[in-house]
Enzyme design. Structure first.
Site, mmCIF file in Angstrom:
data_model
loop_
_atom_site.group_PDB
_atom_site.id
_atom_site.type_symbol
_atom_site.label_atom_id
_atom_site.label_comp_id
_atom_site.label_asym_id
_atom_site.label_seq_id
_atom_site.Cartn_x
_atom_site.Cartn_y
_atom_site.Cartn_z
ATOM 1 N N HIS A 76 0.764 -1.360 0.048
ATOM 2 C CA HIS A 76 0.054 -0.002 0.044
ATOM 3 C C HIS A 76 0.841 1.271 -0.120
ATOM 4 O O HIS A 76 1.799 1.345 0.747
ATOM 5 C CB HIS A 76 -1.062 0.163 1.255
ATOM 6 C CG HIS A 76 -2.197 -1.015 1.084
ATOM 7 N ND1 HIS A 76 -3.299 -0.767 1.620
ATOM 8 C CD2 HIS A 76 -2.301 -2.054 0.534
ATOM 9 C CE1 HIS A 76 -4.129 -1.494 1.169
ATOM 10 N NE2 HIS A 76 -3.387 -2.496 0.483
ATOM 11 N N TYR A 204 -9.593 5.720 7.220
ATOM 12 C CA TYR A 204 -9.801 6.064 8.612
ATOM 13 C C TYR A 204 -10.849 7.070 8.576
ATOM 14 O O TYR A 204 -10.364 8.353 8.119
ATOM 15 C CB TYR A 204 -8.538 6.384 9.415
ATOM 16 C CG TYR A 204 -7.293 5.538 9.577
ATOM 17 C CD1 TYR A 204 -6.671 5.110 8.531
ATOM 18 C CD2 TYR A 204 -7.258 5.033 10.747
ATOM 19 C CE1 TYR A 204 -5.575 4.156 8.598
ATOM 20 C CE2 TYR A 204 -6.376 3.944 10.898
ATOM 21 C CZ TYR A 204 -5.539 3.481 9.885
ATOM 22 O OH TYR A 204 -4.248 2.684 10.069
ATOM 23 N N PRO A 296 -4.873 0.704 18.556
ATOM 24 C CA PRO A 296 -4.770 0.061 17.491
ATOM 25 C C PRO A 296 -4.850 1.237 16.259
ATOM 26 O O PRO A 296 -4.458 0.997 15.067
ATOM 27 C CB PRO A 296 -6.003 -0.934 17.136
ATOM 28 C CG PRO A 296 -7.017 -0.437 18.090
ATOM 29 C CD PRO A 296 -6.227 0.346 19.224
ATOM 30 N N LYS A 300 0.170 -0.011 15.155
ATOM 31 C CA LYS A 300 1.503 -0.063 15.569
ATOM 32 C C LYS A 300 1.670 -1.192 16.544
ATOM 33 O O LYS A 300 3.246 -1.672 16.920
ATOM 34 C CB LYS A 300 2.149 1.187 16.445
ATOM 35 C CG LYS A 300 2.150 2.658 15.444
ATOM 36 C CD LYS A 300 3.063 2.358 14.485
ATOM 37 C CE LYS A 300 3.054 3.382 13.432
ATOM 38 N NZ LYS A 300 3.890 2.967 11.952
ATOM 39 N N TYR A 388 3.685 6.638 10.071
ATOM 40 C CA TYR A 388 2.753 5.695 9.787
ATOM 41 C C TYR A 388 3.660 4.519 8.969
ATOM 42 O O TYR A 388 3.552 3.417 9.308
ATOM 43 C CB TYR A 388 1.793 6.042 8.767
ATOM 44 C CG TYR A 388 0.352 4.862 8.428
ATOM 45 C CD1 TYR A 388 0.617 4.070 7.503
ATOM 46 C CD2 TYR A 388 -0.321 4.938 9.582
ATOM 47 C CE1 TYR A 388 -0.366 3.206 7.461
ATOM 48 C CE2 TYR A 388 -1.501 4.042 9.366
ATOM 49 C CZ TYR A 388 -1.494 3.401 8.457
ATOM 50 O OH TYR A 388 -2.502 2.223 8.193
HETATM 51 C C1 PHB Z 1 -6.605 -4.217 10.468
HETATM 52 O O1 PHB Z 1 -6.149 -4.429 9.120
HETATM 53 O O2 PHB Z 1 -6.679 -4.909 11.511
HETATM 54 C C2 PHB Z 1 -5.981 -2.735 10.847
HETATM 55 C C3 PHB Z 1 -5.275 -1.869 10.057
HETATM 56 C C4 PHB Z 1 -4.969 -0.798 10.476
HETATM 57 C C5 PHB Z 1 -5.130 -0.291 11.751
HETATM 58 C C6 PHB Z 1 -5.700 -1.238 12.627
HETATM 59 C C7 PHB Z 1 -6.185 -2.324 12.303
HETATM 60 O O3 PHB Z 1 -4.903 1.036 12.310
#
Ligand code: PHB
Ligand code: APR
Length: 394
Positions: A76, A204, A296, A300, A388
């Site tokens: 990505h 997000y 989450p 990280k 990130y």
């Molecule tokens: C996930 O794909 O479970 C996931 C991805 C990004 C995040 C948290 C969880 O910030």
């Protein structure tokens, strides 16, 4: 009759942190024993996040377990932030020259287990009453019971990779240990569904109804989350309720690509920021969730555990290979410098992207202003991007 086993490094916890440490040390000819209170199936069955920093990919390559990751992982080059339906793409490649890889932690754990078994690693699963002792001596031990039989592992070093609820952190005396914590006033409800992802990149979203995250495990399996109440249970969230909230929070534009369907996994996780200091006590070294927890939001948790393990593997390898204890002596201060920076990023992104019950109208406006600033400032977007993709190891 107690059975005594001698090894170089006794690792408590066979999650991704303990497994990777064992794998990296084996590559240096350093023997380990792995002890876990669960069995392998339980450990592999835990559903966790799935975004790997380049540093994590590098570590898995060094460990010789990245073949399937390169075959099945999804590269990505960016992700999106959305605010009440307005979208802003963080172009990771343009801003940092780096990407992230989407590959489930479950798969990382499976790949590590497979390699450890191939190398005849000694495991003790379903261990009970695990107790690290004599940590200030040069002959620490780990006592435990397995299949009704008492064991003692006599070793040079103990690695506490036993997660937030483990025993290793508790082995540090209360007058030595310092802890720092922020518990968030909400949780994340996550589902897995066998439908193509709503978007080819992660989204997000902060919406007046709450946070949502559109992620994935493959091009045919999606991983979606919504912010939920701390007291919520999965029984409060039918699939119908989930899809209605998820689509609304994503916004009409992003939800256009959404394919709903029956979830086959549904769970709720609380959110907290937590750090324990120091991460070393005598011959005991903490790594991963045993020493710290991040919300989450910044993806990280696994990446931070891997970074700890890379630094710990270097410290132990230098001890055995070059009789150099510099990295052992500086482990805790070095690893904590990076831990706190990652805690900061995860806390900052969580504060930006969630609805806080106690937030005033002014604070809600500050969230929107932060988003608008990100949209208008390459410098602001670059700070998000460089955190990130992963900060340098030290
Ligand atoms: C996930 O794909 O479970 C996931 C991805 C990004 C995040 C948290 C969880 O910030
Ligand atoms: N004795 C032995 N093993 C224990 C004990 C104990 N007293 N307590 C916990 N364990 C084991 C757990 O069964 C688990 O398998 O320690 C392991 C810890 O693994 P994780 O919790 O996965 O921690 P870590 O390896 O640091 O990986 C961190 O995993 O849980 C995710 O979100 C977390 O992504 C992060 C990553």
């Amino acid at each position: 009759m107690t059975k005594t086993i001698r090894t170089s490094v006794c690792i408590i916890g066979s999650g991704p942190g303990g497994l990777l440490l064992s794998q990296l040390l084996a590559g240096q000819g350093i023997e380990t024993v792995l002890i876990d209170r669960q069995d392998e199936a339980h450990i592999e069955g835990r559903i966790r996040a799935g975004v790997l920093e380049q540093g994590t990919v590098d570590a898995l390559e060094e460990a010789g377990v990245a073949e399937r990751l390169h075959r099945e992982g999804l590269q990505h080059d960016g992700f999106e932030l959305a605010f009440d339906g307005d979208r802003h793409r963080i172009d990771l490649q343009a801003l940092t020259g780096c990407s992230v890889t989407v590959y489930g932690q479950t798969e990382v754990t499976r790949d590590l287990f497979a390699s450890r078994h191939q190398q005849a690693q000694q495991f003790f699963f379903n261990a009970q009453d695990v107790r690290p002792v004599s940590l200030k001596s040069d002959r620490p031990e780990v006592h435990f019971v397995c299949d009704g039989r008492p064991y003692i592992v006599s070793c040079d070093f103990v690695a506490g990779c036993d997660g937030f609820h483990g025993v290793s952190r508790q082995a540090i005396p209360q007058d030595v240990l310092r802890t720092f914590e922020r518990v968030y006033p909400f949780g994340w409800l996550g589902i897995l569904v066998d439908r193509p992802p709503a978007s080819h990149e992660l989204i997000y979203a902060n919406h007046a109804r709450g946070f949502a995250l559109a992620s994935m495990r493959s091009e045919t399996r999606s991983r979606y989350y919504v912010q939920c109440g701390v007291g919520d249970t999965v029984d409060d969230w039918s699939d119908e309720r989930f899809w209605e909230e998820f689509a609304a929070r994503l916004g009409p534009d992003a939800a256009r690509g959404l394919q709903t369907g029956p979830s086959f996994e549904k769970s709720i996780a609380p959110l907290r920021s937590f750090v324990a200091e120091p991460m070393r006590y005598g011959r005991l070294f903490l790594a991963g969730d045993a020493a710290h927890i991040v919300p989450p939001t910044g993806a990280k948790g696994l990446n931070l555990a891997v970074a700890d393990v890379r630094l710990l593997a270097r410290a132990l390898s230098e001890h055995y290979t070059n009789h150099n204890d510099h990295y052992i002596e500086t482990y805790s201060e070095t690893v904590l410098r990076r831990v706190w920076k990652v805690e900061r990023f995860s806390w900052q992104l969580s504060n930006l992207m969630h609805q806080f019950p106690e937030n005033t109208a002014f604070e809600k406006r500050m969230q929107r202003a932060e988003f608008d600033y990100l949209c208008s400032s390459e410098a602001a977007s670059r700070t998000i991007a460089e955190n990130y993709v992963g900060l340098p190891l030290e």
